[in-house]
Design a protein around this motif. Sequence first.
Motif, PDB file in Angstrom:
ATOM      1  N   CYS A 177       0.840  -1.189   0.000  1.00  0.00           N
ATOM      2  CA  CYS A 177       0.000   0.000   0.000  1.00  0.00           C
ATOM      3  C   CYS A 177       0.879   1.244   0.000  1.00  0.00           C
ATOM      4  CB  CYS A 177      -0.873  -0.034   1.248  1.00  0.00           C
ATOM      5  SG  CYS A 177      -1.798   1.436   1.566  1.00  0.00           S
ATOM      6  N   ASP A 178       0.725   2.091  -1.001  1.00  0.00           N
ATOM      7  CA  ASP A 178       1.414   3.382  -1.042  1.00  0.00           C
ATOM      8  C   ASP A 178       2.902   3.279  -0.675  1.00  0.00           C
ATOM      9  OD1 ASP A 178      -1.016   4.529  -1.705  1.00  0.00           O
ATOM     10  OD2 ASP A 178      -1.490   5.039   0.372  1.00  0.00           O
ATOM     11  N   GLN A 179       3.641   2.514  -1.405  1.00  0.00           N
ATOM     12  CA  GLN A 179       5.086   2.346  -1.213  1.00  0.00           C
ATOM     13  C   GLN A 179       5.461   1.628   0.076  1.00  0.00           C
ATOM     14  OE1 GLN A 179       6.866   3.101  -3.831  1.00  0.00           O
ATOM     15  NE2 GLN A 179       5.121   4.037  -4.853  1.00  0.00           N
ATOM     16  N   GLN A 180       4.487   1.108   0.812  1.00  0.00           N
ATOM     17  CA  GLN A 180       4.760   0.319   2.012  1.00  0.00           C
ATOM     18  C   GLN A 180       4.522  -1.142   1.692  1.00  0.00           C
ATOM     19  OE1 GLN A 180       2.180   1.969   5.101  1.00  0.00           O
ATOM     20  NE2 GLN A 180       4.015   2.260   6.305  1.00  0.00           N
ATOM     21  N   ASP A 181       5.403  -1.983   2.168  1.00  0.00           N
ATOM     22  CA  ASP A 181       5.283  -3.414   1.970  1.00  0.00           C
ATOM     23  C   ASP A 181       5.430  -4.067   3.341  1.00  0.00           C
ATOM     24  OD1 ASP A 181       5.234  -5.965   1.016  1.00  0.00           O
ATOM     25  OD2 ASP A 181       6.939  -5.738  -0.334  1.00  0.00           O
ATOM     26  N   ILE A 182       4.334  -4.603   3.853  1.00  0.00           N
ATOM     27  CA  ILE A 182       4.339  -5.228   5.168  1.00  0.00           C
ATOM     28  C   ILE A 182       3.917  -6.676   5.005  1.00  0.00           C
ATOM     29  CG2 ILE A 182       3.347  -5.229   7.482  1.00  0.00           C
ATOM     30  CD1 ILE A 182       2.881  -2.217   7.127  1.00  0.00           C
ATOM     31  N   GLN A 183       4.660  -7.553   5.618  1.00  0.00           N
ATOM     32  CA  GLN A 183       4.368  -8.971   5.533  1.00  0.00           C
ATOM     33  C   GLN A 183       3.684  -9.434   6.815  1.00  0.00           C
ATOM     34  OE1 GLN A 183       7.333 -12.553   5.491  1.00  0.00           O
ATOM     35  NE2 GLN A 183       7.327 -11.564   3.498  1.00  0.00           N
TER      36      GLN A 183
ATOM     37  N   GLU B 291      -0.353 -17.865  16.045  1.00  0.00           N
ATOM     38  CA  GLU B 291       0.266 -16.557  16.282  1.00  0.00           C
ATOM     39  C   GLU B 291       0.175 -15.717  15.014  1.00  0.00           C
ATOM     40  OE1 GLU B 291       1.793 -15.300  19.120  1.00  0.00           O
ATOM     41  OE2 GLU B 291       1.029 -17.072  20.133  1.00  0.00           O
ATOM     42  N   ILE B 292       0.145 -14.410  15.189  1.00  0.00           N
ATOM     43  CA  ILE B 292       0.151 -13.505  14.048  1.00  0.00           C
ATOM     44  C   ILE B 292       1.138 -12.384  14.343  1.00  0.00           C
ATOM     45  CG2 ILE B 292      -1.833 -12.209  14.927  1.00  0.00           C
ATOM     46  CD1 ILE B 292      -2.575 -11.767  11.916  1.00  0.00           C
ATOM     47  N   PHE B 293       2.022 -12.131  13.399  1.00  0.00           N
ATOM     48  CA  PHE B 293       2.965 -11.035  13.558  1.00  0.00           C
ATOM     49  C   PHE B 293       3.282 -10.457  12.190  1.00  0.00           C
ATOM     50  CE2 PHE B 293       5.171 -15.050  13.611  1.00  0.00           C
ATOM     51  CZ  PHE B 293       6.261 -14.884  12.777  1.00  0.00           C
ATOM     52  N   SER B 294       3.977  -9.335  12.184  1.00  0.00           N
ATOM     53  CA  SER B 294       4.261  -8.661  10.919  1.00  0.00           C
ATOM     54  C   SER B 294       5.737  -8.323  10.821  1.00  0.00           C
ATOM     55  CB  SER B 294       3.427  -7.395  10.788  1.00  0.00           C
ATOM     56  OG  SER B 294       3.719  -6.499  11.830  1.00  0.00           O
ATOM     57  N   LEU B 295       6.194  -8.235   9.579  1.00  0.00           N
ATOM     58  CA  LEU B 295       7.558  -7.819   9.277  1.00  0.00           C
ATOM     59  C   LEU B 295       7.471  -6.613   8.357  1.00  0.00           C
ATOM     60  CD1 LEU B 295       9.179 -11.263   8.406  1.00  0.00           C
ATOM     61  CD2 LEU B 295       9.370 -10.024  10.551  1.00  0.00           C
ATOM     62  N   HIS B 296       8.185  -5.566   8.699  1.00  0.00           N
ATOM     63  CA  HIS B 296       8.209  -4.350   7.880  1.00  0.00           C
ATOM     64  C   HIS B 296       9.496  -4.336   7.072  1.00  0.00           C
ATOM     65  CE1 HIS B 296       4.933  -2.842  10.358  1.00  0.00           C
ATOM     66  NE2 HIS B 296       5.622  -3.297  11.389  1.00  0.00           N
ATOM     67  N   ASP B 297       9.395  -3.980   5.816  1.00  0.00           N
ATOM     68  CA  ASP B 297      10.563  -3.861   4.939  1.00  0.00           C
ATOM     69  C   ASP B 297      11.434  -5.117   4.953  1.00  0.00           C
ATOM     70  OD1 ASP B 297       9.787  -1.234   4.345  1.00  0.00           O
ATOM     71  OD2 ASP B 297      10.790  -0.518   6.161  1.00  0.00           O
TER      72      ASP B 297
END
Length: 117
Positions: free
Chosen positions: A33-39, A46-52
């Motif tokens: 979304c808008d130059q952001q890429d979050i996984q 469990e749920i977690f996210s990784l940025h860049d």
Amino acid sequence: MIEALKTFQLAIKQQGHLLPLLGHIDLRVNLVCDQQDIQIIIKDGEIFSLHDSDETQTIFEIRGDLIAMKQLLEGKERLRVLERNGQLSISAPIRTTLLLESIFYLTKAEENFAKII
């Protein structure tokens, strides 16, 4: 989008009725979304996210504008409705799409997070 994702993660962890749905999943999805890429990684309840992240293992992707992504993460609109309206594009099989739609929509992060606070 990061703030909406954090709210989503907190809300989903507080909802016991979703744990059976997340129990045996091993899934990685890129939200673009808008130059952001979050996984987003969902694994063993469990749920977690990784940025860049440079991780290339992800094969599923949801791409769209900030407004549509926030509607999805807050559970205000269903994933396939946003896709049908042209606000999001999804690259995942229908079974995975339906699973993700269920997770996002049942969490209703904004509504349920307000109850927690």
